[in-house]
Design a protein around this motif. Sequence first.
Motif, PDB file in Angstrom:
ATOM      1  N   ARG A 180      10.389  17.404 -29.876  1.00 17.35           N
ATOM      2  CA  ARG A 180      10.053  15.978 -29.854  1.00 17.35           C
ATOM      3  C   ARG A 180       9.518  15.490 -31.192  1.00 17.35           C
ATOM      4  NH1 ARG A 180       9.331  11.731 -30.908  1.00 17.35           N
ATOM      5  NH2 ARG A 180       8.429   9.979 -29.756  1.00 17.35           N
ATOM      6  N   TRP A 181       8.590  16.240 -31.808  1.00 18.57           N
ATOM      7  CA  TRP A 181       7.923  15.754 -33.001  1.00 18.57           C
ATOM      8  C   TRP A 181       8.452  16.366 -34.294  1.00 18.57           C
ATOM      9  CZ3 TRP A 181       5.499  11.663 -31.595  1.00 18.57           C
ATOM     10  CH2 TRP A 181       4.913  11.591 -30.342  1.00 18.57           C
ATOM     11  N   GLY A 182       9.110  17.504 -34.201  1.00 16.56           N
ATOM     12  CA  GLY A 182       9.591  18.144 -35.417  1.00 16.56           C
ATOM     13  C   GLY A 182      11.068  17.946 -35.700  1.00 16.56           C
ATOM     14  N   LEU A 183      11.889  17.841 -34.635  1.00 17.86           N
ATOM     15  CA  LEU A 183      13.339  17.792 -34.817  1.00 17.86           C
ATOM     16  C   LEU A 183      13.930  16.425 -34.488  1.00 17.86           C
ATOM     17  CD1 LEU A 183      14.214  21.253 -33.210  1.00 17.86           C
ATOM     18  CD2 LEU A 183      14.059  20.701 -35.648  1.00 17.86           C
ATOM     19  N   TRP A 184      13.487  15.815 -33.397  1.00 18.40           N
ATOM     20  CA  TRP A 184      14.100  14.559 -32.962  1.00 18.40           C
ATOM     21  C   TRP A 184      13.992  13.433 -33.990  1.00 18.40           C
ATOM     22  CZ3 TRP A 184      17.571  12.784 -29.804  1.00 18.40           C
ATOM     23  CH2 TRP A 184      17.618  11.423 -29.536  1.00 18.40           C
ATOM     24  N   PRO A 185      12.844  13.175 -34.630  1.00 19.19           N
ATOM     25  CA  PRO A 185      12.795  12.059 -35.591  1.00 19.19           C
ATOM     26  C   PRO A 185      13.813  12.185 -36.716  1.00 19.19           C
ATOM     27  CG  PRO A 185      10.582  12.794 -35.049  1.00 19.19           C
ATOM     28  CD  PRO A 185      11.511  13.803 -34.459  1.00 19.19           C
ATOM     29  N   ALA A 186      14.062  13.409 -37.172  1.00 22.16           N
ATOM     30  CA  ALA A 186      15.017  13.586 -38.270  1.00 22.16           C
ATOM     31  C   ALA A 186      16.463  13.552 -37.795  1.00 22.16           C
ATOM     32  CB  ALA A 186      14.737  14.919 -38.980  1.00 22.16           C
ATOM     33  N   ALA A 187      16.712  14.010 -36.568  1.00 15.72           N
ATOM     34  CA  ALA A 187      18.090  14.105 -36.074  1.00 15.72           C
ATOM     35  C   ALA A 187      18.533  12.875 -35.311  1.00 15.72           C
ATOM     36  CB  ALA A 187      18.235  15.340 -35.182  1.00 15.72           C
ATOM     37  N   ALA A 188      17.615  11.995 -34.917  1.00 15.78           N
ATOM     38  CA  ALA A 188      17.952  10.862 -34.054  1.00 15.78           C
ATOM     39  C   ALA A 188      19.030   9.947 -34.639  1.00 15.78           C
ATOM     40  CB  ALA A 188      16.689  10.064 -33.723  1.00 15.78           C
ATOM     41  N   PRO A 189      18.991   9.536 -35.915  1.00 11.82           N
ATOM     42  CA  PRO A 189      20.052   8.653 -36.424  1.00 11.82           C
ATOM     43  C   PRO A 189      21.441   9.273 -36.316  1.00 11.82           C
ATOM     44  CG  PRO A 189      18.183   8.659 -37.912  1.00 11.82           C
ATOM     45  CD  PRO A 189      17.927   9.746 -36.922  1.00 11.82           C
ATOM     46  N   GLU A 190      21.561  10.541 -36.695  1.00  8.81           N
ATOM     47  CA  GLU A 190      22.859  11.204 -36.601  1.00  8.81           C
ATOM     48  C   GLU A 190      23.307  11.332 -35.150  1.00  8.81           C
ATOM     49  OE1 GLU A 190      26.307  13.098 -38.002  1.00  8.81           O
ATOM     50  OE2 GLU A 190      24.730  12.049 -39.117  1.00  8.81           O
ATOM     51  N   LEU A 191      22.395  11.668 -34.252  1.00 11.33           N
ATOM     52  CA  LEU A 191      22.750  11.812 -32.843  1.00 11.33           C
ATOM     53  C   LEU A 191      23.156  10.475 -32.233  1.00 11.33           C
ATOM     54  CD1 LEU A 191      20.037  14.349 -31.608  1.00 11.33           C
ATOM     55  CD2 LEU A 191      22.444  14.790 -32.137  1.00 11.33           C
ATOM     56  N   MET A 192      22.489   9.392 -32.604  1.00 10.44           N
ATOM     57  CA  MET A 192      22.879   8.079 -32.097  1.00 10.44           C
ATOM     58  C   MET A 192      24.251   7.670 -32.620  1.00 10.44           C
ATOM     59  SD  MET A 192      19.398   5.778 -31.932  1.00 10.44           S
ATOM     60  CE  MET A 192      18.871   6.100 -33.624  1.00 10.44           C
ATOM     61  N   SER A 193      24.530   8.005 -33.873  1.00  7.27           N
ATOM     62  CA  SER A 193      25.851   7.718 -34.419  1.00  7.27           C
ATOM     63  C   SER A 193      26.924   8.507 -33.676  1.00  7.27           C
ATOM     64  CB  SER A 193      25.879   8.066 -35.913  1.00  7.27           C
ATOM     65  OG  SER A 193      27.179   7.904 -36.447  1.00  7.27           O
ATOM     66  N   LEU A 194      26.652   9.772 -33.388  1.00  5.21           N
ATOM     67  CA  LEU A 194      27.606  10.589 -32.640  1.00  5.21           C
ATOM     68  C   LEU A 194      27.772  10.092 -31.208  1.00  5.21           C
ATOM     69  CD1 LEU A 194      26.563  14.144 -33.885  1.00  5.21           C
ATOM     70  CD2 LEU A 194      28.647  12.889 -34.476  1.00  5.21           C
ATOM     71  N   ALA A 195      26.714   9.542 -30.627  1.00  5.42           N
ATOM     72  CA  ALA A 195      26.818   8.990 -29.280  1.00  5.42           C
ATOM     73  C   ALA A 195      27.777   7.805 -29.246  1.00  5.42           C
ATOM     74  CB  ALA A 195      25.438   8.582 -28.778  1.00  5.42           C
ATOM     75  N   LEU A 196      27.701   6.939 -30.239  1.00  6.65           N
ATOM     76  CA  LEU A 196      28.633   5.821 -30.308  1.00  6.65           C
ATOM     77  C   LEU A 196      30.065   6.313 -30.529  1.00  6.65           C
ATOM     78  CD1 LEU A 196      26.558   3.300 -32.440  1.00  6.65           C
ATOM     79  CD2 LEU A 196      27.243   3.027 -30.054  1.00  6.65           C
ATOM     80  N   TYR A 197      30.204   7.345 -31.330  1.00  8.13           N
ATOM     81  CA  TYR A 197      31.537   7.911 -31.548  1.00  8.13           C
ATOM     82  C   TYR A 197      32.084   8.506 -30.253  1.00  8.13           C
ATOM     83  CZ  TYR A 197      35.272  10.625 -33.720  1.00  8.13           C
ATOM     84  OH  TYR A 197      36.490  11.142 -34.046  1.00  8.13           O
ATOM     85  N   ARG A 198      31.192   9.107 -29.451  1.00 10.24           N
ATOM     86  CA  ARG A 198      31.604   9.628 -28.151  1.00 10.24           C
ATOM     87  C   ARG A 198      32.130   8.503 -27.264  1.00 10.24           C
ATOM     88  NH1 ARG A 198      33.536  14.103 -26.599  1.00 10.24           N
ATOM     89  NH2 ARG A 198      34.932  12.861 -25.305  1.00 10.24           N
ATOM     90  N   PHE A 199      31.496   7.345 -27.314  1.00 10.91           N
ATOM     91  CA  PHE A 199      31.952   6.193 -26.537  1.00 10.91           C
ATOM     92  C   PHE A 199      33.332   5.752 -26.997  1.00 10.91           C
ATOM     93  CE2 PHE A 199      31.979   1.430 -26.379  1.00 10.91           C
ATOM     94  CZ  PHE A 199      32.299   1.334 -25.032  1.00 10.91           C
ATOM     95  N   GLU A 200      33.574   5.738 -28.303  1.00 13.88           N
ATOM     96  CA  GLU A 200      34.892   5.377 -28.807  1.00 13.88           C
ATOM     97  C   GLU A 200      35.966   6.322 -28.269  1.00 13.88           C
ATOM     98  OE1 GLU A 200      35.010   5.070 -33.039  1.00 13.88           O
ATOM     99  OE2 GLU A 200      33.078   4.063 -33.166  1.00 13.88           O
ATOM    100  N   ILE A 201      35.670   7.615 -28.249  1.00 10.98           N
ATOM    101  CA  ILE A 201      36.631   8.590 -27.725  1.00 10.98           C
ATOM    102  C   ILE A 201      36.872   8.352 -26.242  1.00 10.98           C
ATOM    103  CG2 ILE A 201      37.017  11.055 -27.301  1.00 10.98           C
ATOM    104  CD1 ILE A 201      35.415  11.626 -29.827  1.00 10.98           C
TER     105      ILE A 201
END
Length: 281
Positions: free
Chosen positions: A190-211
């Motif tokens: 939650r505090w060590g990994l998510w803040p840094a990875a959240a932008p990339e993961l949100m971008s991949l989530a939108l890409y998943r929707f496109e697929i």
Amino acid sequence: MTTATLSLSATRAAAPVKPRRLGVRAAKLTVGLVVLAAVLHLDIGWSDLAELPADLRHYLDLMFAHPDWSRLPAAFYQTWVSVSMAWVGAVLGVVASTILGIPAAQGVAPLWVRLPLRGLFAVLRAVPEVIIAIILLTVTGLTPFTGALALAVGGIGTHGKWTYETIEAVPAGTAEAVRAAGGNVLEVARWGLWPAAAPELMSLALYRFEINVRTSAILGLIGVGGVGDMLTGYTQYRQWDSVGVLIIVVIAVTMTIDAISGAIRRRIMRGARARDLDRTV
């Protein structure tokens, strides 16, 4: 023997050995044989290929020369059903794959947790969404919700892999600081990994929707609803003018969604890069 001669001899002795390309040649030969065997097995009618351009032009004229615009409201409605399936499937799949993908990353959970999760992702990636939908419809029936569930389950395999690869690419400093302060696995994530990875993961989530938007049209071919179901019916009855309207609507809606989603993804990633620069200043 002069110094120049000794230097020349040392240079020749230190020359690298010419690499053997036997493995590369064997791989090329194997690929060529596989392609040749596949072509022979398909039993392609090479004489029919010469008639393909004329046939393609004929059917394009049937579909797009005089499209039946009276089908436009129904086409938009069924396309909306397909987009709804894609959205629900993306949300369910992204949430599940994020929860499962973070502990599958190196350095987050122990090996006995990571390996089964990665094995699950690999199995799900190997099964097409159409097969998943056929399995699910025995329980849920031929409904759009079946298509959404199939997209969600099928997306877990790919998005779970994207998730743990993104987590593994995060610099380890923050996670190590949380762990050194006594944080458990959930607190590290939650505090060590998510803040840094959240932008990339949100971008991949939108890409998943496109697929999912594209895949939902294919799922409609097996009768779970959406524009694919409508397209199958018109094609079977050879109503090419209605098929042309459906194709126009699908292309227009898909391109619009891709453009909007791409703009949002670029905005997310640019914002992430700006925040990274602010931290370094």
